[in-house]
Write an enzyme that holds these catalytic residues in place. Structure first.
Site, PDB file in Angstrom:
ATOM      1  N   GLY A  43       0.812  -1.219   0.000  1.00  0.00           N
ATOM      2  CA  GLY A  43       0.000   0.000   0.000  1.00  0.00           C
ATOM      3  C   GLY A  43       0.839   1.261   0.000  1.00  0.00           C
ATOM      4  N   CYS A  44       1.907   1.258   0.766  1.00  0.00           N
ATOM      5  CA  CYS A  44       2.772   2.438   0.855  1.00  0.00           C
ATOM      6  C   CYS A  44       3.492   2.693  -0.461  1.00  0.00           C
ATOM      7  CB  CYS A  44       3.763   2.280   2.000  1.00  0.00           C
ATOM      8  SG  CYS A  44       2.937   2.146   3.605  1.00  0.00           S
TER       9      CYS A  44
END
Length: 147
Positions: A43-44
């Site tokens: 996600g990051c």
């Protein structure tokens, strides 16, 4: 959690290269301060690459992007180099994240940085707070806000 109209807390933290970064250094520009849990996680990475891909549009709107996590400079440097991130990653602290309401319970038995974003205006006031962020499409959401 800070809200629109609140004064953004200043900070004095190091970036990837050990340079001191202060919020007040960006007075006169809009600041997109995004908090993310960890370098090199799915996600990051999606979120960071979205900001990377849109960085020209942010610059055109007189805005800078600052990424904030608790990772150290070595981790940030590798993450930034791997994905060619053209913006500053800050080696954050729990104390500063708490001031922004971006540290706490992320689920059962999990404490740390929460994915959140603050758009800060030229006078260091919170324009918009995003307490819960979806990594995908978030950059475009911020650009739409900036007009």
């Amino acid at each position: 959690m800070l809200k629109e109209g609140d004064q953004a807390p200043d900070f004095e933290l190091k970036d990837t290269e050990g340079n001191i970064v202060r919020l007040r250094d960006f007075k006169g520009k809009k600041v997109v301060l995004y908090f993310y849990p960890r370098d090199n996680t799915p996600g990051c990475t999606i979120e960071a690459c979205s900001f990377r891909d849109d960085i020209g549009k942010f610059k055109a709107k007189n805005a800078v992007v600052l990424g904030f996590s608790l990772d150290g400079s070595d981790s940030h440097r590798k993450f930034s180099e791997k994905y060619k991130l053209p913006f500053t990653l800050i080696c954050g602290t729990k104390e500063v994240a708490e001031k922004y309401g971006a540290y706490g319970n992320r689920g059962i038995f999990s404490f740390g940085i929460k994915r959140a974003t603050y758009v800060i205006d030229e006078k260091e006031m919170i324009m918009k707070a995003f307490p819960k962020v979806s990594a995908s499409g978030h950059s475009r959401e911020i650009l739409a806000l900036l007009g």
